[in-house]
Design a protein around this motif. Structure first.
Motif, PDB file in Angstrom:
ATOM      1  N   LEU A   1       0.926  -1.170   0.031  1.00 53.44           N
ATOM      2  CA  LEU A   1       0.052  -0.055  -0.080  1.00 53.44           C
ATOM      3  C   LEU A   1       0.704   1.219  -0.101  1.00 53.44           C
ATOM      4  N   SER A   2       1.959   1.476   0.594  1.00 52.78           N
ATOM      5  CA  SER A   2       3.008   2.315   0.639  1.00 52.78           C
ATOM      6  C   SER A   2       3.226   2.512  -0.931  1.00 52.78           C
ATOM      7  N   ARG A   3       3.495   1.390  -1.625  1.00 53.07           N
ATOM      8  CA  ARG A   3       3.891   1.757  -3.057  1.00 53.07           C
ATOM      9  C   ARG A   3       3.043   2.360  -3.675  1.00 53.07           C
ATOM     10  N   SER A   4       1.684   1.715  -3.422  1.00 53.00           N
ATOM     11  CA  SER A   4       0.476   2.441  -4.243  1.00 53.00           C
ATOM     12  C   SER A   4       0.562   3.851  -3.895  1.00 53.00           C
ATOM     13  N   LEU A   5       0.468   4.207  -2.841  1.00 50.31           N
ATOM     14  CA  LEU A   5       0.456   5.525  -2.190  1.00 50.31           C
ATOM     15  C   LEU A   5       1.617   6.523  -3.040  1.00 50.31           C
ATOM     16  N   PHE A   6       2.780   6.255  -3.085  1.00 51.15           N
ATOM     17  CA  PHE A   6       3.905   6.643  -3.836  1.00 51.15           C
ATOM     18  C   PHE A   6       3.579   7.001  -5.065  1.00 51.15           C
TER      19      PHE A   6
ATOM     20  N   GLU B   1     -11.321   7.741  -5.695  1.00 52.06           N
ATOM     21  CA  GLU B   1     -12.366   8.082  -5.091  1.00 52.06           C
ATOM     22  C   GLU B   1     -11.982   7.815  -3.313  1.00 52.06           C
ATOM     23  N   ARG B   2     -11.036   6.916  -3.030  1.00 48.39           N
ATOM     24  CA  ARG B   2     -10.856   6.623  -1.566  1.00 48.39           C
ATOM     25  C   ARG B   2      -9.519   6.597  -1.485  1.00 48.39           C
ATOM     26  N   ILE B   3      -8.825   7.299  -0.492  1.00 46.08           N
ATOM     27  CA  ILE B   3      -7.247   7.389  -0.510  1.00 46.08           C
ATOM     28  C   ILE B   3      -6.851   7.531   1.123  1.00 46.08           C
TER      29      ILE B   3
END
Length: 481
Positions: free
Chosen positions: A397-402, A479-481
Motif C-alpha cells: 500500500l505504501s508503493r501504491s500511495l507513492f 475516490e478513496r485514499i
C-alpha cells in the motif's frame, strides 16, 4: 506554488480497455513471483551462512594448515581465540574476519544501489525502454545467482562479487518494475494491483523456499553433501528468476516518451541531466518529500525487525534452527493473504488509514517482544503470524500511495528514490540495534527500540495531506485514499 506536471504521456491507462489493463497487470504480477526467489532463498536463508563457511575454509587453509579441514571449520572460533592474530581472509588487501565477510558484501551491495539506482530510474524514464531494461537487469541478476553454484572450496571472493552483482541487478530491475504500476492501472485500481503483486511475490518466494528446504533437510538421503545441497538451492533461485521473468517481458509494453537523444552515450548523459532536474524539483513537491521521509522511517523499522528476527529467536528465545526456518516459511505464505487483506481494508477504509493502522500493529508487535518467554516456540509463531499479516500489506500500500504523488512520465526516477530510501535507511536501523545491544546486551531491548521508527513514521505519514500531494503532482485523486 505547485510545479506544473510534465507534458502528459499520450498513453494513459484509462484509455486502455479493462481487459487490456488486466492482461498487463497479470503479467506484471509474475515479476514479483520471479524475483522473490532471490530474496527468500538467497538473502534470507542460504547465502550468508554458506559464504561465511567458505571464507572460514579459506582462512583455515592459510592460517591453520596443520588442522584437518573439517575439524578447523568446527573449531574455528576456538582456534582464533587461541591466536587472535590469525583467522582472516584477504579482501583487496584488507584482513577481514570470515564472520564479517557477508556483512561487508551486503554493505558494498547497498552502497552501489544507492549510487546507481537513481541513474537506472532516470535512464528508464528518459528512453522509455522499460521492458528491455527490466529484462536486461533481471537476466543479469539471474545469471549471477546461477553462478553461485560454482562457489565452493575457498572461492569466497567469487561468491561476494556474484552476490553484489546479483543484488545490484535485483534492485535496478525492481525500480523499473515498480515504475510500470502507474502505467498499467488507474488511480482507483492501484491499491489492489500493488497488493496482489506483493502477495503473489510472497507466494512464489515461499513456494521455492519450501522446495529448497525439503532438499536441504533431506540431502543425506538423496546422496548429497550439505554444501552441494546449498549450491543447488541457490542455483534454483536463478533458474526460477530467469524462467518466470519471461511472462512480464512477453506482455508488458513500453510507453511513448518525449523525443530524446538517439545514441546510448547521449541517452546516459540526458538521463544524468534529467536526474539532476528531478532532485532539484523534489524540493518543490514538499508533500511528496514528506511522504518519502515517512516511508524511509517506518520501512526502516520493518526491515530491521525482519532482518533481526532470526537472531532474536536464537539469542533471546534460545529457539533452534528448525523453529526459525518453519517460521520463515509461515511468514511467506501468511503474508500472501495478509497483503490481500490489507488491500481489501484499504478499499473500505482508505489506503492512508490502513497503513496508519498497520503501523499501530507493528508497534504492538515490537512491544510484545519483551514478553515472549524463552524456549516457547508457540509464542514466537504467534509473533511471526502477526508480522506476516501486516508485512506485505504495509509495503504494497505504501508503493501504491507513492505512485499517486509522483508526476507522470517520471515514475522510474521517483521509484528509484523510494528504493534507495529503503536500502540506504537500513544503516540507521542496524546502527540503532547495534547501540541498543552495546548498551544493554539484550536482543529484546534492541527489537523494542524499533518503536521509535514506527511512532515517528506514523506521525510523519499522518501529516501528509494526500489529496493535496496528488493534485500537486498533476494526478487524479482516487475516490478513496
Amino acid at each position: 506554488m505547485p510545479v506544473p506536471a510534465p507534458p502528459a504521456v499520450p498513453d494513459d491507462p484509462a484509455h486502455d480497455s479493462p481487459v487490456a489493463r488486466r492482461r498487463e497487470q497479470r503479467a506484471w504480477y509474475f515479476y514479483d513471483w520471479a524475483n522473490s526467489a532471490f530474496y527468500t532463498t538467497i538473502v534470507s536463508v542460504f547465502l550468508g551462512p554458506y559464504l561465511i563457511a567458505v571464507a572460514k575454509t579459506s582462512a583455515c587453509a592459510t592460517d591453520f594448515p596443520s588442522v584437518a579441514a573439517a575439524t578447523c571449520a568446527d573449531d574455528f572460533d576456538a582456534l582464533v581465540a587461541a591466536d587472535p592474530g590469525l583467522g582472516y581472509v584477504d579482501v583487496l588487501g584488507a584482513d577481514i574476519r570470515p564472520a564479517a565477510f557477508f556483512g561487508l558484501t551486503l554493505t558494498v551491495a547497498v552502497f552501489l544501489q544507492i549510487v546507481f539506482l537513481p541513474i537506472v530510474g532516470a535512464l528508464a524514464d528518459h528512453t522509455g525502454r522499460k521492458r528491455e531494461l527490466l529484462g536486461g537487469f533481471a537476466y543479469l541478476g539471474a545469471l549471477a545467482t546461477l553462478g553461485l553454484f560454482f562457489v565452493e572450496g575457498d572461492r569466497y571472493l567469487l561468491g561476494g562479487v556474484l552476490f553484489v552483482l546479483a543484488n545490484l541487478a535485483y534492485g535496478a530491475s525492481v525500480v523499473v518494475y515498480d515504475s510500470f504500476l502507474p502505467q498499467i492501472s488507474t488511480p482507483d485500481e492501484r491499491d489492489g494491483v500493488s497488493s496482489r503483486g506483493w502477495a503473489i511475490g510472497y507466494l512464489g518466494g515461499g513456494l521455492l523456499l519450501a522446495l529448497n528446504l525439503v532438499l536441504y533437510l533431506q540431502h543425506e538421503s538423496l546422496g548429497l553433501s550439505e554444501g552441494m545441497a546449498v549450491r543447488i538451492c541457490m542455483m534454483s533461485a536463478g533458474l526460477w528468476w530467469a524462467t518466470f521473468t519471461l511472462i512480464p517481458l512477453l506482455r508488458l509494453r513500453n510507453r511513448p516518451v518525449p523525443p530524446h537523444e538517439t545514441t546510448a552515450l547521449r541517452s546516459v548523459g540526458g538521463s544524468f541531466r534529467q536526474l539532476g532536474r528531478t532532485l532539484r524539483e523534489l524540493r518543490r513537491y514538499p508533500l511528496t518529500l514528506l511522504f518519502l521521509v515517512a516511508y524511509l522511517v517506518y520501512n526502516d523499522g520493518i526491515q530491521t525487525v525482519i532482518g533481526n528476527s532470526a537472531a532474536f529467536a536464537s539469542e533471546a528465545l534460545k529457539l533452534d534452527r528448525t523453529v526459525q526456518i518453519s517460521a520463515i516459511l509461515m511468514v511467506q505464505f501468511v503474508a500472501f493473504f495478509g497483503a490481500l487483506l490489507l488491500g481489501l481494508l484499504a478499499r473500505r477504509f482508505g489506503t492512508k488509514r490502513t497503513v496508519l493502522g498497520s503501523l499501530v500493529v507493528w508497534t504492538v508487535i515490537v512491544v510484545s517482544a519483551l514478553f515472549v518467554e524463552e524456549g516457547e516456540p508457540v509464542q514466537f509463531y504467534l509473533l511471526a503470524l502477526a508480522i506476516a499479516i501486516v508485512l506485505g500489506g504495509t509495503q504494497a500500500l505504501s508503493r501504491s500511495l507513492f505512485s499517486q504523488v509522483i508526476p507522470k512520465g517520471r515514475e522510474a526516477e521517483y521509484f528509484s528514490l523510494l528504493q534507495i530510501s529503503d536500502k540506504g535507511s537500513a544503516f540507521i536501523g542496524a546502527l540503532t540495534v547495534t547501540i541498543a545491544l552495546q548498551l544493554t546486551n539484550s536482543y529484546r531491548i534492541a527489537i523494542v527500540s524499533m518503536i521509535i521508527f514506527f511512532v515517528l513514521g506514523f506521525v510523519l505519514l499522518a501529516l501528509v495531506n494526500l489529496p493535496k500531494a496528488i493534485r500537486a503532482a498533476g494526478n487524479e485523486v482516487p475516490e478513496r485514499i
